[in-house]
Design a protein around this motif. Structure first.
Motif: not given
Lengths: 248, 292, 285
Positions: A82, A86, A157-158, A161
């Protein structure tokens, strides 16, 4: 704050040693490139930082990798990943909508509120320079995007978080030159907020985007310095041979 | 000389391949021929809407609803057993099990799939029904519940192995993408891998249910020969397949309406299973396109 | 702060559910075997194997059904193997991507899903009545052939497809004709795979009762067949017959019959597995 210290790292696939006594300090909010011929262990090194190698049965690593002075070898890999995002060689969006792709990470980590999720998705897509291209069709399947768009979606998307470190594993190797240029601009923009480590086989790319560069050969860290120095006045003969294209 | 021989051989092999087409035509023609005879005596409306099925006694009724009721109640019961167990088994084999465990579990599933259905019938009658009767004393010796359970077990390997194939076909890169976001194995399998394989899983469900609908010996032995319009699983029912067996066990002469009725019932069975097979193929084709 | 502990707990519970489901398959198989073996083993003796069915349980045996099943398997294999392999060779080696091939292949996968009892009805109308083969082994074997042909074709196609193209090219480069190449190289190399799939398909036919009941095999048979035109019974039908009797002794006979049937079945599977393992060991390209 988020510096990465790799200390005496040795890694093995079964009997074969693939990383040998790696010592590397990666500075925060900088772009660090890892270069070297294929098979030199650069991707393995990158995947040690978020422990993606744990999935390979025969893989074994010894040594220490500290992020903020905490050894990640002792950490829970779920929490680690988290914190350390990557992006992979080939774009790998989930077969879901664009929105769902970005919102998926925050959702599993416990964000349920719809408006918070909306905000996260918007911000992440904007940061990934994809917002303008997809804002009208967040409900479309992500597999309908072009390769370059898919890769920026994977970056969004990375980011969603809110990691502190982003690992990029040859993120442009499957893309056309125009998409590559977009992603390179993005990498430079992102280093304001994130510590970035990029593996690339493309030396021009390393020279363009990175502040520091590490050169790996057969599992050995041959040379590590700021990018300009490494490319202009390499200390090691092998580095010079590699960047001048005499092998690899 | 050699060329002529090659050409002749090609024609022979073509003939072998065409047997499959002839088989399909044969099935449709056979069913159609006697079904038409059947409907010259029985109206389609009473076949579809009459609630009694007593073609072999007087007064004869030809309402297929009790047989469809029997078939569906067992199919739904079997689905309730096989679908959850099958999908969980598929997830276990594809996501969690070590290669060694798979090497043992897969042949066991294959053996389970290969056990003759009379054996399942025996198992239902001598093992499951007595257990049910202990729990619910009002249970009939022949009952739908027991048949449902064994048919569920019988189609379980099919659901498990086809779903497992579908889940394993989800590319590794997509799983890695999820792990890299800090997902747990549970989240990766239930929120990424299974949804991505959903159409393949759905296709396996449909195929397995169509198998349950066509299942004959286990339901004939366990559920009985009494056509009933009921939803009570503890009562005996008759399925379409069991009726066909019942008629062929007796001596029903050709040309009688009793003989023709098995063709009409078989026609319904054929249409239902063929429709489900085609649906399953279409769904699977669609899902193959998703990753290419 | 983070919900990782809770998430992992859910994961553990789910893992346990998956493991339990997988375990159920294993347990059911064990119970099924235990149930039949404990019921049937005391009745399984030489007398049981060498006697014909009888109204008196103590004198009843499985001889005619066992012989019937063996005859049935032999004739089904004899008819279905050449047809199935021929069709598979045609589809893989002779017909390029075409409408005809697509139609045949779609049709084969549809046939694979047709309930076995429908094949029985076809057999009854076609072989027993129209071709007047009566309730003979031949009628049964032809019906069974139609039933398992789709499975044989599909598995043979897979085996043929696994033969590398380079072998075909090497044969053509030596001046071999299409059939010489197909017969000497494609077929020889694919044969173990074809046999494995076909034996498994035949073992499915061994356990099938419904289609044979349709063509009228369920009669009291107190003799062994001498020609393929003789009437017959087979193991699963004899078992079904005994299960349907009300007296408990016949249930035990059924269980004993099940043991014989399962042993027959498992030995066929064992042969298939032995062939598969050899094949995997010696011919890896």
């Amino acid at each position: 704050m988020t510096s990465i210290k790799i200390k005496n790292l040795n890694a093995y696939y079964g009997e074969k040693q693939v990383l040998k006594e790696i010592n590397l300090d990666i500075g925060e909010k900088r772009v660090t490139a890892i270069i070297g011929p294929s098979g030199c262990g650069k991707s393995t090194l990158l995947r040690c930082i978020n422990r993606m190698n744990d999935f390979i049965d025969i893989f074994r690593a010894e040594g220490e990798i500290d992020i903020d002075d905490k050894d990640i070898m002792q950490m829970d890999p779920v929490l680690l990943r988290k914190q350390v995002g990557m992006v992979f060689q080939k774009p790998n969006p989930f077969p879901k909508t664009i929105f769902e792709n970005v919102a998926w990470g925050p959702k599993i980590h416990g964000t349920k509120d719809k408006s918070t999720l909306n905000k996260i998705v918007n911000n992440s897509l904007k940061q990934a320079a994809l917002w303008d291209e997809v804002k009208g069709r967040l409900k479309d399947n992500a597999l309908g995007l072009s390769g370059g768009q898919q890769q920026r979606l994977c970056i969004a998307r990375a980011l969603a978080v809110s990691p502190e470190v982003i690992l990029l594993d040859e993120p442009c190797s499957a893309l056309d030159p125009v998409s590559t240029a977009k992603i390179e601009d993005l990498i430079v923009a992102l280093k304001k907020h994130y510590t970035i480590v990029i593996v690339t086989h493309n030396m021009q790319q390393a020279a363009r985007v990175s502040d520091n560069t590490a050169f790996l050969l057969n599992g050995d860290l041959i040379e590590y310095s700021d990018t300009d120095t490494l490319f202009e006045t390499p200390k090691d003969k092998r580095t010079e041979d590699y960047i001048t294209g005499r092998f690899g | 000389m050699g060329r002529l021989k090659d050409a002749v051989i090609e024609k022979i092999l073509l003939a072998c391949a065409l047997i499959s087409i002839l088989t399909m035509i044969g099935i449709v023609a056979t069913l159609l021929f006697e079904t038409i005879n059947f409907f010259s005596e029985v109206s389609i409306a009473s076949f579809l809407f009459d609630t009694k099925w007593t073609p072999l006694f007087k007064p004869a009724h030809y309402g297929i609803l009790p047989l469809i009721n029997g078939t569906l109640i067992i199919t739904i019961g079997a689905a309730a057993v096989a679908l959850p167990l099958g999908i969980l088994t598929a997830i276990f084999l594809s996501e969690y099990a070590s290669p060694k465990f798979r090497q043992v579990a897969k042949p066991v599933l294959e053996i389970l799939a290969g056990v003759p259905t009379v054996v399942y019938g025996y198992f239902a009658l001598t093992f499951i029904t007595p257990l049910l009767r202990k729990a619910y004393p009002e249970t009939n010796i022949f009952n739908a519940a027991s048949a449902s359970i064994v048919v569920g077990i019988l189609i379980l390997p099919m659901v498990a192995s086809l779903s497992e194939d579908a889940i394993r076909a989800v590319p590794r890169s997509i799983r890695e993408g999820a792990y890299a976001l800090g997902a747990t194995p549970f989240e990766v399998s239930t929120k990424v891998a299974v949804p991505a394989a959903l159409s393949g899983i759905l296709a396996s469900f449909i195929l397995a249910l169509s198998r349950a609908i066509g299942e004959t010996m286990a339901v004939t032995i366990a559920a009985g020969m009494m056509p009933r319009l009921t939803l009570n699983p503890l009562e005996g029912v008759q399925t379409m397949t069991a009726y066909i067996v019942q008629v062929s066990l007796g001596d029903t002469p050709r040309g009688t309406i009793g003989y023709q009725s098995i063709f009409a019932v078989a026609m319904v069975l054929f249409i239902m299973t063929l429709g489900m097979n085609i649906a399953s193929q279409l769904i699977r084709q669609k899902y193959r396109e998703a990753y290419v | 702060m983070d919900n990782v502990t809770a998430r992992k707990r859910i994961g553990k519970v789910f893992w346990a559910m998956c493991l339990a489901s997988t375990g159920i398959a294993l347990i059911v198989l064990a119970m099924l075997l235990y149930d039949s073996i404990t019921d049937g083993l005391p009745w399984l003796d030489l007398q049981f194997l060498s006697s014909f069915p009888s109204r008196i349980p103590a004198r009843a045996g499985i001889k005619s059904a066992l012989y019937g099943s063996i005859w049935m398997m032999a004739f089904t294999a004899l008819i279905s193997l050449p047809l199935g392999i021929g069709a598979a060779l045609y589809l893989e080696e002779y017909e390029k991507e075409s409408l005809l091939k697509r139609i045949i292949e779609t049709n084969i996968s549809n046939l694979a899903g047709v309930p076995s009892i429908v094949y029985g009805i076809l057999g009854l109308a076609l072989f027993v009545r129209t071709l007047r083969l009566e309730r003979s082994i031949l009628s049964g074997a032809l019906t069974m052939t139609l039933l398992i042909l789709p499975v044989i074709i599909i598995s043979s196609q897979e085996a043929i497809r696994a033969v590398p193209k380079s072998i075909r090219e090497a044969s053509y480069a030596l001046g071999a004709s299409k059939w010489e190449t197909t017969r000497h190289h494609v077929l020889t190399n694919a044969l173990p795979g074809i046999l494995t799939g076909s034996i498994l398909a035949l073992s499915r036919a061994l356990g099938e009762a419904a289609p044979l009941i349709m063509i009228g095999a369920l009669t009291f048979i107190a003799f062994t067949p001498q020609t393929p035109f003789d009437p017959f019974t087979v193991l699963p039908i004899q078992i079904f017959n005994w299960i349907s009797r009300p007296q408990e002794e016949f249930r035990f006979l059924a269980a004993a019959g099940i043991i014989v049937l399962l042993i027959f079945l498992l030995s066929m599977n064992a042969v298939a597995i032995i062939i598969r393992n050899r094949y995997e060991k010696y011919s890896r390209w």
